[in-house]
Design an enzyme around this catalytic site. Sequence first.
Site, PDB file in Angstrom:
ATOM      1  N   GLY A   1       0.784  -1.228   0.000  1.00 38.76           N
ATOM      2  CA  GLY A   1       0.000   0.000   0.000  1.00 38.76           C
ATOM      3  C   GLY A   1       0.814   1.275   0.000  1.00 38.76           C
ATOM      4  O   GLY A   1       0.284   2.349   0.248  1.00 38.76           O
TER       5      GLY A   1
ATOM      6  N   ALA B   1      10.197  -3.916   7.783  1.00 38.94           N
ATOM      7  CA  ALA B   1      10.302  -3.370   9.143  1.00 38.94           C
ATOM      8  C   ALA B   1       9.193  -2.374   9.485  1.00 38.94           C
ATOM      9  O   ALA B   1       9.401  -1.467  10.284  1.00 38.94           O
ATOM     10  CB  ALA B   1      11.679  -2.732   9.372  1.00 38.94           C
TER      11      ALA B   1
ATOM     12  N   LYS C   1       1.521   4.982  13.043  1.00 39.06           N
ATOM     13  CA  LYS C   1       2.594   4.048  13.396  1.00 39.06           C
ATOM     14  C   LYS C   1       2.588   2.949  12.327  1.00 39.06           C
ATOM     15  O   LYS C   1       1.581   2.762  11.662  1.00 39.06           O
ATOM     16  CB  LYS C   1       2.325   3.396  14.748  1.00 39.06           C
TER      17      LYS C   1
ATOM     18  N   GLU D   1       4.797  -5.526  10.092  1.00 36.96           N
ATOM     19  CA  GLU D   1       5.501  -6.751  10.456  1.00 36.96           C
ATOM     20  C   GLU D   1       4.853  -7.464  11.636  1.00 36.96           C
ATOM     21  O   GLU D   1       4.756  -8.681  11.673  1.00 36.96           O
ATOM     22  CB  GLU D   1       6.946  -6.364  10.794  1.00 36.96           C
TER      23      GLU D   1
END
Lengths: 320, 155
Positions: free
Chosen positions: A37, A75, A275, A279
């Site tokens: 995305g 990450a 945020k 992951e």
Amino acid sequence: MYPSGMSGGGDSSQAMVKVQPDGSAVVTVGSCDIGQGCKTIMAQITAEVLGIDYEAVKVVNDDTDNCPLSFGTFASRVTYVDGLATKLAAEDARRILFEVAAVMLECSEDELEAIDNQIRVKGNPDKALPIGEVAGAGTFGMRKLILGLGHYMRDPAAMDPETGECDPFCTLAWAASYAEVEVDTETGEVEILRLVNSYDVGKAMNPTHLEGQIDGGATMGVGAAMSENLHPFYPSLDFQPDNLGDYAIPTTMDVPDMESVIYECPSTNGPYGAKGIGEMTANTPGPAIVNAIHDAVGIWITNLPATPEKVLRALDAKGA
Amino acid sequence: MHTLELTVNGQGHKVEVGLKTTLLEVLRDKLHITSPKVGCNTGDCGTCSVLLDGVLVRSCITNALSVQGKSVTTLEGIIEPGDIHPLQKAFHENYGSQCGFCTPGMILASKALLDANPSPTRDEVKEALSGNLCRCTGYVKIIDSVLAAADEMKS
Ligand code: FES
Ligand code: FES
């Protein structure tokens, strides 16, 4: 609890936002998009900063030779690191638009805002110009290149040599998973009946994408917990699975009823409080499933996947 | 080399193939029809799925010469060029696709289901798609998409 980007600082992304003479925008970033995305989020951020329609933004991120630097798509870092770089770049481009519009509207730059496809004087909607007119005048009349640049990198975190104390994380997101399972004590088979996954995303920039990301991650978690095993008979690699028939990733029939819950506790430094959760969505279901197995039959599976064999051995050891 | 005659998306083709050539190789390498993907090449993932005389098959494990004279439909052929099929629209609107690699196979498997059963239950959709792997979506929104398309196609 999970951070975004590489902990310890130094994780870098750059972005360029070019406003075309017609007022549309092209964003160039180095993080690629294989379904996570990136394109959508960078277009949303640019549209928000420039006050233009989402559809008027094009994102170019398919060629690392020609795109600005990025450490990559991993990450949980793209919305956060590339998002901040894109926001800075779009603000830089907007600053140039304001320079042009200030001349055209005979006002000062800090009186201006970009909203509804217009550059206008704050609180005075009558003193407004379509953004395309400003970009056109800036490009051809004033010979400007309306190109904004942004680079986000958190400083490497300094550590106190005495205590080891440091502040290595960009953001910290919280998560919880809840699993209901049924264990067949005769065959050792575990069926997941229900899985609820809840994530603190800071700010849900695109709730549908987040649900998709949570569902997808949860399914990877279910695979890791129940069926995926690269080394079934380690240390012998003879029986290592080498195709998608033997390395069993979950199918539609293995995925339980799932619910994705989005919780927003804004970060202090992410773009709009966002945020990254990419992951960690794969990490929380496993422990929840193991805990549910313990709750059901009192055994601890300490080595995933929880295959029927391991469940039966644990039940034997417990003396059930 | 042997001559294979087949119809793909309504158009007749004549190609030279070997005894071991697969239908997937014919479609991608000879006819340059690229919606069927090479996911595993072992029949395990479903992303190479096509409709063979209306029946869902995995083109990577379908011998090319076995489709002599038959009619193949790929994703490109489920609707007139320029138009969009209700399934494609539903996948788009319900975010049924992330990386998109499984999507051609998912849509063809869904089409095969809806052709046979226009009002499937959620469980029937799950069963119909159980041979198509997706690593991105967790299937939830794919199933939502198929059910939305079924509703749309009925009305
Ligand atoms: S490529 Fe044919 S099933 Fe995977
Ligand atoms: S959308 Fe990526 S494999 Fe299904």
